[in-house]
Design a protein around this motif. Structure first.
Motif, PDB file in Angstrom:
ATOM      1  N   ALA A  71       0.841  -1.221   0.000  1.00  0.00           N
ATOM      2  CA  ALA A  71       0.000   0.000   0.000  1.00  0.00           C
ATOM      3  C   ALA A  71       0.864   1.255   0.000  1.00  0.00           C
ATOM      4  O   ALA A  71       0.587   2.217  -0.732  1.00  0.00           O
ATOM      5  N   ALA A  72       1.948   1.225   0.800  1.00  0.00           N
ATOM      6  CA  ALA A  72       2.826   2.407   0.867  1.00  0.00           C
ATOM      7  C   ALA A  72       3.522   2.634  -0.478  1.00  0.00           C
ATOM      8  O   ALA A  72       3.778   3.775  -0.871  1.00  0.00           O
ATOM      9  N   GLU A  73       3.808   1.543  -1.184  1.00  0.00           N
ATOM     10  CA  GLU A  73       4.541   1.648  -2.463  1.00  0.00           C
ATOM     11  C   GLU A  73       3.629   1.950  -3.657  1.00  0.00           C
ATOM     12  O   GLU A  73       4.117   2.285  -4.729  1.00  0.00           O
ATOM     13  N   ASN A  74       2.309   1.793  -3.459  1.00  0.00           N
ATOM     14  CA  ASN A  74       1.370   1.971  -4.573  1.00  0.00           C
ATOM     15  C   ASN A  74       0.225   2.900  -4.174  1.00  0.00           C
ATOM     16  O   ASN A  74      -0.934   2.485  -4.054  1.00  0.00           O
ATOM     17  N   PRO A  75       0.547   4.206  -3.969  1.00  0.00           N
ATOM     18  CA  PRO A  75      -0.493   5.115  -3.470  1.00  0.00           C
ATOM     19  C   PRO A  75      -1.671   5.301  -4.427  1.00  0.00           C
ATOM     20  O   PRO A  75      -2.747   5.732  -3.994  1.00  0.00           O
ATOM     21  N   ASP A  76      -1.485   4.962  -5.711  1.00  0.00           N
ATOM     22  CA  ASP A  76      -2.587   5.127  -6.668  1.00  0.00           C
ATOM     23  C   ASP A  76      -3.484   3.897  -6.747  1.00  0.00           C
ATOM     24  O   ASP A  76      -4.427   3.868  -7.535  1.00  0.00           O
ATOM     25  N   LYS A  77      -3.199   2.874  -5.962  1.00  0.00           N
ATOM     26  CA  LYS A  77      -4.011   1.645  -5.958  1.00  0.00           C
ATOM     27  C   LYS A  77      -4.661   1.446  -4.598  1.00  0.00           C
ATOM     28  O   LYS A  77      -4.151   1.935  -3.580  1.00  0.00           O
ATOM     29  N   GLN A  78      -5.747   0.703  -4.588  1.00  0.00           N
ATOM     30  CA  GLN A  78      -6.361   0.277  -3.328  1.00  0.00           C
ATOM     31  C   GLN A  78      -5.827  -1.119  -3.007  1.00  0.00           C
ATOM     32  O   GLN A  78      -5.932  -2.038  -3.837  1.00  0.00           O
ATOM     33  N   ILE A  79      -5.259  -1.298  -1.816  1.00  0.00           N
ATOM     34  CA  ILE A  79      -4.690  -2.586  -1.427  1.00  0.00           C
ATOM     35  C   ILE A  79      -5.615  -3.218  -0.393  1.00  0.00           C
ATOM     36  O   ILE A  79      -5.909  -2.605   0.645  1.00  0.00           O
ATOM     37  N   VAL A  80      -6.067  -4.425  -0.696  1.00  0.00           N
ATOM     38  CA  VAL A  80      -6.980  -5.125   0.210  1.00  0.00           C
ATOM     39  C   VAL A  80      -6.311  -6.418   0.661  1.00  0.00           C
ATOM     40  O   VAL A  80      -5.777  -7.171  -0.163  1.00  0.00           O
ATOM     41  N   PHE A  81      -6.346  -6.676   1.979  1.00  0.00           N
ATOM     42  CA  PHE A  81      -5.796  -7.925   2.507  1.00  0.00           C
ATOM     43  C   PHE A  81      -6.945  -8.807   2.985  1.00  0.00           C
ATOM     44  O   PHE A  81      -7.819  -8.348   3.729  1.00  0.00           O
TER      45      PHE A  81
END
Ligand code: SF4
Length: 368
Positions: free
Chosen positions: A130-140
């Motif tokens: 998430a920190a490396e991809n601010p333009d994406k939504q990261i879901v766990f």
């Protein structure tokens, strides 16, 4: 807590010591008893070392719902699949979940069709993504029992500290004590003693279990995962049954204390609250899962993504629900080893590395 080096653990795999305890079990038992090991890791160890075949015929081991991949409901898996398909999402999960069939597809097929599905080894890996991809939504996909829940809680706290508004979890953690209540109060119950899961108790302690043992007059032993741990847990449970004694004993004291890990428990209480949860093949068990507390609702993927209303239909062939409640053995399923194999799984217990059906298949427990 003793450091568990390979040499240290070798003592718990010592065949001579295991045989000594097995001999004591043979001397102790005078009548049939049905015991359930809660945890899928214990099921696999029992099969791997052939302990089920070395016990007296009076003792029957049945296998419990302690396989998180197996009990994650079809609705939640379908919800995960719908989120994973969305264009700006990187969906992260433990590897076992990727092959678990949803209603029509699995996470692998979403990835094959171009979806961004990544295997991670910890929820903190997802925070890093998430920190490396601010333009994406990261879901766990936050599956697991109480054992994995502290890491999920820590990931949420860390995401908040880092100010990440592109990280969320799909809450799917489940809890052991409500499942014990559900199994023991079922009219189909035939469990007379429990081997409680050592790793869950390492976090939670076992202070929640004595009232359950008392209510259902069912003795329990907190049990580890090595062959010596397992036979010790079985011996302690059988002794209580033979003596007509109901208690909760600790056969895994090198790891588990009565109180458990208070720091982890405090972190869980800060981030999560008990909510009703649907267990695959079993149904809804009241207050048997973790949902996010109000203060952390912004990290709940179900609030962030509209997945609409999901209608599901379970396989008519798969009897996983009965297997997970100890009512039937995997080898009693008509599809076992024929229509359903690890290569062509019909149900989650054949997919997961902790699934009872996978254990029976891998270690050659055929149809009786
Ligand atoms: S063998 Fe396959 S179909 Fe049968 S209960 Fe297990 S997972 Fe379901």
């Amino acid at each position: 807590m003793a450091e568990q080096t390979p040499d240290f653990l070798a003592g718990y795999r010592n065949a001579k010591l295991v045989k000594t305890v097995l001999a004591e079990i043979h001397q102790t038992v005078t009548q049939p008893w049905t015991l359930m090991e809660i945890c899928g890791g214990q099921t696999h160890a029992i099969m791997q070392y052939g302990l089920d075949q070395l016990l007296p015929p009076e003792i029957e081991l049945v296998h419990g719902p302690g396989c998180p991949v197996c009990v994650t409901s079809l609705e939640l898996i379908d919800q995960a699949l719908m989120i994973a398909k969305q264009p700006d999402v990187i969906f992260t999960s433990f590897g076992d979940m990727l092959r678990v069939p949803g209603s029509k597809e699995d996470l692998f097929s979403i990835r094959a069709a171009g979806g961004q599905v990544r295997v991670v080894y910890s929820p903190m890996d997802a925070v890093k993504i998430a920190a490396e991809n601010p333009d994406k939504q990261i879901v766990f996909f936050a599956i697991g029992f109480e054992t994995t829940a502290p890491a999920n809680a820590m990931a949420v706290i860390q995401a908040e500290k880092m100010g990440l508004d592109n990280f969320s979890i799909l809450p799917a953690n489940v809890l052991v004590p409500p499942a014990m209540h559900a199994i023991l109060s079922s009219p189909n119950n035939r469990i007379q003693g429990f081997l409680a899961a050592g790793h869950v108790c390492a976090i939670m302690g076992y202070w929640e279990y004595p009232p359950i043992a008392e209510q259902y007059q069912t003795p329990m032993a907190v049990t580890g995962f090595e062959p010596l741990d397992l036979v010790e847990g079985i011996l302690q449970t059988v002794k209580m049954l033979e003596e007509g004694r109901v208690a909760v004993e600790n056969a895994y004291s090198r790891v588990v204390t009565y109180e458990g890990n208070k720091i982890a428990q405090a972190m869980l209480a800060k981030v999560f609250k008990p909510v009703d949860r649907n267990w695959r093949g079993i149904g809804t068990i009241p207050l048997s899962g973790y949902g996010l507390q109000e203060a952390y609702q912004q990290f709940d993927a179900t609030q962030r993504f509209d997945t609409g209303s999901i209608q599901t239909e379970e396989s008519k062939i798969c009897i996983a629900g009965q297997v997970l409640q100890g009512i039937k053995k995997p080898s009693e399923c008509p599809a076992f080893g024929t229509l359903c194999t690890p290569q062509t799984p019909l149900g989650a217990p054949m997919v997961s590395s902790e699934g009872a059906c996978a254990a029976y298949y891998r270690y050659g427990r055929k149809k009786s």
